[in-house]
Design a protein around this motif. Structure first.
Motif, PDB file in Angstrom:
ATOM      1  N   PRO A 131       0.787  -1.237   0.000  1.00 46.68           N
ATOM      2  CA  PRO A 131       0.000   0.000   0.000  1.00 46.68           C
ATOM      3  C   PRO A 131       0.821   1.291   0.000  1.00 46.68           C
ATOM      4  N   THR A 132       2.096   1.209   0.340  1.00 48.39           N
ATOM      5  CA  THR A 132       2.920   2.406   0.475  1.00 48.39           C
ATOM      6  C   THR A 132       3.594   2.740  -0.857  1.00 48.39           C
ATOM      7  N   MET A 133       3.337   3.951  -1.332  1.00 45.86           N
ATOM      8  CA  MET A 133       3.932   4.436  -2.581  1.00 45.86           C
ATOM      9  C   MET A 133       4.946   5.526  -2.227  1.00 45.86           C
ATOM     10  N   VAL A 134       6.150   5.380  -2.746  1.00 45.98           N
ATOM     11  CA  VAL A 134       7.212   6.341  -2.463  1.00 45.98           C
ATOM     12  C   VAL A 134       7.806   6.818  -3.781  1.00 45.98           C
ATOM     13  N   PHE A 135       7.960   8.119  -3.897  1.00 48.45           N
ATOM     14  CA  PHE A 135       8.612   8.716  -5.059  1.00 48.45           C
ATOM     15  C   PHE A 135      10.016   9.127  -4.615  1.00 48.45           C
ATOM     16  N   VAL A 136      11.016   8.641  -5.323  1.00 56.28           N
ATOM     17  CA  VAL A 136      12.401   8.877  -4.939  1.00 56.28           C
ATOM     18  C   VAL A 136      13.083   9.680  -6.040  1.00 56.28           C
ATOM     19  N   GLU A 137      13.568  10.863  -5.667  1.00 59.52           N
ATOM     20  CA  GLU A 137      14.326  11.708  -6.600  1.00 59.52           C
ATOM     21  C   GLU A 137      15.807  11.410  -6.398  1.00 59.52           C
ATOM     22  N   ILE A 138      16.496  11.146  -7.484  1.00 56.69           N
ATOM     23  CA  ILE A 138      17.906  10.783  -7.412  1.00 56.69           C
ATOM     24  C   ILE A 138      18.724  11.725  -8.284  1.00 56.69           C
ATOM     25  N   THR A 139      19.780  12.247  -7.683  1.00 57.86           N
ATOM     26  CA  THR A 139      20.755  13.061  -8.401  1.00 57.86           C
ATOM     27  C   THR A 139      22.048  12.265  -8.469  1.00 57.86           C
ATOM     28  N   LEU A 140      22.580  12.146  -9.657  1.00 51.25           N
ATOM     29  CA  LEU A 140      23.814  11.382  -9.842  1.00 51.25           C
ATOM     30  C   LEU A 140      25.041  12.272  -9.670  1.00 51.25           C
ATOM     31  N   ASP A 176      11.021  -3.742  -6.418  1.00 52.46           N
ATOM     32  CA  ASP A 176      10.045  -2.820  -5.830  1.00 52.46           C
ATOM     33  C   ASP A 176       9.907  -1.524  -6.622  1.00 52.46           C
ATOM     34  N   VAL A 177      10.752  -1.313  -7.608  1.00 52.65           N
ATOM     35  CA  VAL A 177      10.692  -0.104  -8.436  1.00 52.65           C
ATOM     36  C   VAL A 177       9.753  -0.380  -9.604  1.00 52.65           C
ATOM     37  N   LEU A 178       8.644   0.368  -9.649  1.00 54.09           N
ATOM     38  CA  LEU A 178       7.670   0.201 -10.731  1.00 54.09           C
ATOM     39  C   LEU A 178       8.035   1.021 -11.953  1.00 54.09           C
ATOM     40  N   GLU A 179       8.623   2.182 -11.722  1.00 59.31           N
ATOM     41  CA  GLU A 179       8.968   3.081 -12.828  1.00 59.31           C
ATOM     42  C   GLU A 179      10.261   3.810 -12.503  1.00 59.31           C
ATOM     43  N   CYS A 180      11.013   4.121 -13.543  1.00 58.26           N
ATOM     44  CA  CYS A 180      12.215   4.944 -13.430  1.00 58.26           C
ATOM     45  C   CYS A 180      12.219   5.886 -14.620  1.00 58.26           C
ATOM     46  N   HIS A 181      12.302   7.173 -14.334  1.00 56.05           N
ATOM     47  CA  HIS A 181      12.254   8.187 -15.390  1.00 56.05           C
ATOM     48  C   HIS A 181      13.500   9.068 -15.328  1.00 56.05           C
ATOM     49  N   LEU A 182      14.160   9.246 -16.470  1.00 57.06           N
ATOM     50  CA  LEU A 182      15.216  10.237 -16.597  1.00 57.06           C
ATOM     51  C   LEU A 182      14.531  11.591 -16.686  1.00 57.06           C
ATOM     52  N   VAL A 210       7.131   0.826  -4.580  1.00 58.18           N
ATOM     53  CA  VAL A 210       6.066   0.340  -3.700  1.00 58.18           C
ATOM     54  C   VAL A 210       6.683  -0.450  -2.551  1.00 58.18           C
ATOM     55  N   ALA A 211       6.026  -0.348  -1.395  1.00 63.18           N
ATOM     56  CA  ALA A 211       6.484  -1.046  -0.200  1.00 63.18           C
ATOM     57  C   ALA A 211       5.274  -1.416   0.646  1.00 63.18           C
ATOM     58  N   SER A 212       5.494  -2.332   1.582  1.00 65.36           N
ATOM     59  CA  SER A 212       4.383  -2.713   2.453  1.00 65.36           C
ATOM     60  C   SER A 212       4.155  -1.667   3.540  1.00 65.36           C
ATOM     61  N   ASP A 213       5.208  -0.988   3.971  1.00 68.32           N
ATOM     62  CA  ASP A 213       5.106   0.061   4.988  1.00 68.32           C
ATOM     63  C   ASP A 213       6.447   0.796   5.042  1.00 68.32           C
ATOM     64  N   ARG A 259      14.019  -1.158   4.335  1.00 71.20           N
ATOM     65  CA  ARG A 259      14.718  -2.346   3.837  1.00 71.20           C
ATOM     66  C   ARG A 259      15.102  -2.173   2.366  1.00 71.20           C
ATOM     67  N   ILE A 260      14.151  -1.701   1.559  1.00 74.20           N
ATOM     68  CA  ILE A 260      14.405  -1.474   0.125  1.00 74.20           C
ATOM     69  C   ILE A 260      15.539  -0.469  -0.043  1.00 74.20           C
ATOM     70  N   HIS A 261      15.504   0.565   0.776  1.00 78.77           N
ATOM     71  CA  HIS A 261      16.541   1.594   0.709  1.00 78.77           C
ATOM     72  C   HIS A 261      17.904   1.000   1.054  1.00 78.77           C
ATOM     73  N   ARG A 262      17.987   0.273   2.148  1.00 78.03           N
ATOM     74  CA  ARG A 262      19.272  -0.322   2.564  1.00 78.03           C
ATOM     75  C   ARG A 262      19.762  -1.359   1.567  1.00 78.03           C
ATOM     76  N   GLN A 263      18.852  -2.233   1.141  1.00 80.30           N
ATOM     77  CA  GLN A 263      19.238  -3.368   0.306  1.00 80.30           C
ATOM     78  C   GLN A 263      19.539  -2.977  -1.137  1.00 80.30           C
ATOM     79  N   TYR A 264      18.829  -1.981  -1.651  1.00 79.47           N
ATOM     80  CA  TYR A 264      18.943  -1.659  -3.081  1.00 79.47           C
ATOM     81  C   TYR A 264      19.328  -0.206  -3.369  1.00 79.47           C
ATOM     82  N   LEU A 265      18.507   0.717  -2.921  1.00 80.51           N
ATOM     83  CA  LEU A 265      18.670   2.115  -3.332  1.00 80.51           C
ATOM     84  C   LEU A 265      20.011   2.694  -2.897  1.00 80.51           C
TER      85      LEU A 265
END
Length: 153
Positions: A65-74, A94-100, A112-115, A121-127
């Motif tokens: 149910p949890t939707m998170v929008f993550v802005e990334i600067t390289l 867990d990433v549904l979309e990635c836009h340049l 998307v995440a469960s909470d 966890r997604i942040h630590r493991q992947y992002l």
């Protein structure tokens, strides 16, 4: 889209709203014979205008149910940096979309995440392990006001 007429547009609109509609019902709604309707749908598929048929899931009912929008600067804009980031982000389940993006951030991710703990966890493991990331800002969606997958045709 130049060779798409009003009937094709109506077919596309109806299929976007109900991809499981039978050919007979679709034909009736666009005032065509079943065979003529089938030919048109087949042409739209062959031309790549209709790309896929999918089932859209209720993310709350499947535990996301949890939707998170993550802005990334390289850290840079070199092709190698962009390519490495794009290759790595594609495999995060867990990433549904990635836009340049243009503007302040280089990329915008829809996650998307469960909470909030699951997002941690997604942040630590992947992002946090994505290559070339200089900054990351996450925004949690509080409520979805409007959502559609149907493109205006």
């Amino acid at each position: 889209m130049d060779d798409i007429d009003a009937i094709d547009r109506r077919i596309l609109d109806l299929l976007q709203r109900d991809g499981r509609i039978s050919n007979a019902d679709l034909a009736a709604k666009v005032n065509l014979s079943a065979s003529a309707c089938h030919r048109r749908v087949r042409r739209l598929e062959d031309d790549g205008i209709i790309r896929d048929y999918v089932a859209l899931l209720d993310r709350k009912r499947v535990g996301r149910p949890t939707m998170v929008f993550v802005e990334i600067t390289l850290s840079g804009q070199a092709d190698e940096v962009l390519d490495a980031f794009e290759k790595a982000v594609r495999v995060i389940p867990d990433v549904l979309e990635c836009h340049l993006m243009s503007g302040a951030a280089d990329y915008l991710l829809k996650v998307v995440a469960s909470d909030t703990e699951d997002f941690a966890r997604i942040h630590r493991q992947y992002l946090a392990k994505l290559p070339g990331v200089a900054q990351m800002h996450s925004s949690f969606a509080l409520r979805t006001v409007f959502r559609t997958t149907a493109l205006p045709v």
